[in-house]
Motif scaffolding. Sequence first.
Motif, mmCIF file in Angstrom:
data_model
loop_
_atom_site.group_PDB
_atom_site.id
_atom_site.type_symbol
_atom_site.label_atom_id
_atom_site.label_comp_id
_atom_site.label_asym_id
_atom_site.label_seq_id
_atom_site.Cartn_x
_atom_site.Cartn_y
_atom_site.Cartn_z
ATOM 1 N N PRO A 47 0.819 -1.097 -0.090
ATOM 2 C CA PRO A 47 0.008 -0.065 -0.094
ATOM 3 C C PRO A 47 0.995 1.063 0.153
ATOM 4 O O PRO A 47 1.869 1.065 0.682
ATOM 5 C CB PRO A 47 -0.904 -0.094 1.332
ATOM 6 N N LEU A 48 0.431 2.357 -0.832
ATOM 7 C CA LEU A 48 1.084 3.548 -0.616
ATOM 8 C C LEU A 48 0.708 4.399 0.481
ATOM 9 O O LEU A 48 0.075 4.166 1.285
ATOM 10 C CB LEU A 48 0.720 4.281 -1.904
ATOM 11 N N PRO A 49 1.962 5.042 1.007
ATOM 12 C CA PRO A 49 1.811 5.757 2.226
ATOM 13 C C PRO A 49 0.506 6.783 1.832
ATOM 14 O O PRO A 49 0.181 7.286 0.853
ATOM 15 C CB PRO A 49 2.925 6.548 2.491
ATOM 16 N N ALA A 50 -0.350 7.481 2.996
ATOM 17 C CA ALA A 50 -1.241 8.074 2.756
ATOM 18 C C ALA A 50 -0.954 9.591 2.376
ATOM 19 O O ALA A 50 -1.780 9.959 1.355
ATOM 20 C CB ALA A 50 -1.757 8.461 4.381
ATOM 21 N N ALA A 51 0.308 10.035 2.249
ATOM 22 C CA ALA A 51 0.565 11.463 1.608
ATOM 23 C C ALA A 51 0.689 11.006 0.153
ATOM 24 O O ALA A 51 0.178 11.912 -0.747
ATOM 25 C CB ALA A 51 1.879 11.879 1.977
ATOM 26 N N ALA A 52 1.112 9.779 -0.276
ATOM 27 C CA ALA A 52 1.253 9.783 -1.580
ATOM 28 C C ALA A 52 -0.046 9.309 -2.405
ATOM 29 O O ALA A 52 -0.250 9.764 -3.712
ATOM 30 C CB ALA A 52 2.207 8.527 -1.922
ATOM 31 N N ARG A 53 -0.783 8.819 -1.621
ATOM 32 C CA ARG A 53 -2.412 8.541 -2.300
ATOM 33 C C ARG A 53 -2.949 9.769 -2.507
ATOM 34 O O ARG A 53 -3.883 9.760 -3.354
ATOM 35 C CB ARG A 53 -3.214 7.650 -1.414
ATOM 36 N N HIS A 54 -3.070 10.735 -1.651
ATOM 37 C CA HIS A 54 -3.721 11.939 -2.044
ATOM 38 C C HIS A 54 -3.119 13.474 -2.111
ATOM 39 O O HIS A 54 -3.527 14.466 -1.903
ATOM 40 C CB HIS A 54 -4.607 12.295 -0.614
ATOM 41 N N GLU A 55 -1.764 13.233 -2.800
ATOM 42 C CA GLU A 55 -1.233 14.198 -3.008
ATOM 43 C C GLU A 55 -1.810 15.055 -4.231
ATOM 44 O O GLU A 55 -1.885 14.753 -5.262
ATOM 45 C CB GLU A 55 0.440 13.917 -3.393
ATOM 46 N N PRO A 56 -2.223 16.370 -3.681
ATOM 47 C CA PRO A 56 -2.861 17.188 -4.779
ATOM 48 C C PRO A 56 -2.017 17.643 -5.990
ATOM 49 O O PRO A 56 -0.813 18.192 -5.720
ATOM 50 C CB PRO A 56 -3.583 18.201 -4.082
ATOM 51 N N THR A 57 -2.371 18.095 -7.123
ATOM 52 C CA THR A 57 -1.738 18.610 -8.122
ATOM 53 C C THR A 57 -1.594 20.014 -7.726
ATOM 54 O O THR A 57 -2.180 20.598 -7.052
ATOM 55 C CB THR A 57 -2.283 18.304 -9.560
ATOM 56 N N ALA A 58 -0.793 20.900 -8.583
ATOM 57 C CA ALA A 58 -0.702 22.128 -8.327
ATOM 58 C C ALA A 58 -1.886 22.937 -8.726
ATOM 59 O O ALA A 58 -2.269 24.030 -8.044
ATOM 60 C CB ALA A 58 0.480 22.719 -9.207
ATOM 61 N N ARG A 59 -2.692 22.310 -9.608
ATOM 62 C CA ARG A 59 -3.963 22.927 -10.229
ATOM 63 C C ARG A 59 -4.930 22.679 -9.194
ATOM 64 O O ARG A 59 -5.669 23.654 -9.007
ATOM 65 C CB ARG A 59 -4.214 22.417 -11.476
ATOM 66 N N GLN A 60 -4.906 21.398 -8.499
ATOM 67 C CA GLN A 60 -6.010 21.321 -7.546
ATOM 68 C C GLN A 60 -5.661 22.145 -6.249
ATOM 69 O O GLN A 60 -6.563 22.470 -5.747
ATOM 70 C CB GLN A 60 -5.868 19.861 -7.103
ATOM 71 N N ARG A 61 -4.342 22.407 -6.079
ATOM 72 C CA ARG A 61 -4.123 23.317 -4.646
ATOM 73 C C ARG A 61 -4.498 24.456 -5.013
ATOM 74 O O ARG A 61 -5.291 24.990 -4.125
ATOM 75 C CB ARG A 61 -2.537 23.315 -4.565
ATOM 76 N N TRP A 62 -4.129 25.110 -6.254
ATOM 77 C CA TRP A 62 -4.556 26.547 -6.583
ATOM 78 C C TRP A 62 -6.160 26.715 -6.563
ATOM 79 O O TRP A 62 -6.721 27.530 -6.144
ATOM 80 C CB TRP A 62 -4.138 26.885 -7.940
ATOM 81 N N LEU A 63 -6.826 25.697 -7.209
ATOM 82 C CA LEU A 63 -8.411 25.804 -7.223
ATOM 83 C C LEU A 63 -8.930 25.620 -5.956
ATOM 84 O O LEU A 63 -9.939 26.342 -5.439
ATOM 85 C CB LEU A 63 -8.763 24.674 -8.114
ATOM 86 N N GLY A 64 -8.445 24.718 -5.216
ATOM 87 C CA GLY A 64 -8.871 24.662 -3.773
ATOM 88 C C GLY A 64 -8.841 25.823 -2.807
ATOM 89 O O GLY A 64 -9.687 26.473 -2.264
ATOM 90 N N TRP A 65 -7.524 26.376 -2.796
ATOM 91 C CA TRP A 65 -7.438 27.674 -2.122
ATOM 92 C C TRP A 65 -8.168 28.907 -2.790
ATOM 93 O O TRP A 65 -8.843 29.785 -1.887
ATOM 94 C CB TRP A 65 -5.748 27.944 -2.107
#
Length: 106
Positions: A9-27
């Motif tokens: 299994p992947l570590p939790a951080a690797a499973r849900h690492e947002p892309t730069a676009r997702q970060r920008w849109l989220g904020w």
Amino acid sequence: MTRRQPAAPLPAAARHEPTARQRWLGWSGAVIATGMTTVWSLVIPERAATATGLQEAAIRYGHPVCWALLAIVGVLTAIGAPRRARDAFAFAAGASYVAFLAGLTL
């Protein structure tokens, strides 16, 4: 036949690492939704003055709560929270808005 070993299994951080676009849109969405929360906390429909009880609460607080929950969805998207958490807050925002609309129409 040989059986394949399941992948580790992947570590939790690797499973849900947002892309730069997702970060920008989220904020960006969180900032806009926070502004709308403030606006709708100050702008109260006239119908709230004539309503009482649960209907008044739905009219007075339903819309700002919806926007506040959408701001939380934006932050959760930006930080890469699990989809299940984002969906739960988005569903709660929708329920809050439905309560607001029901309070206006009843």
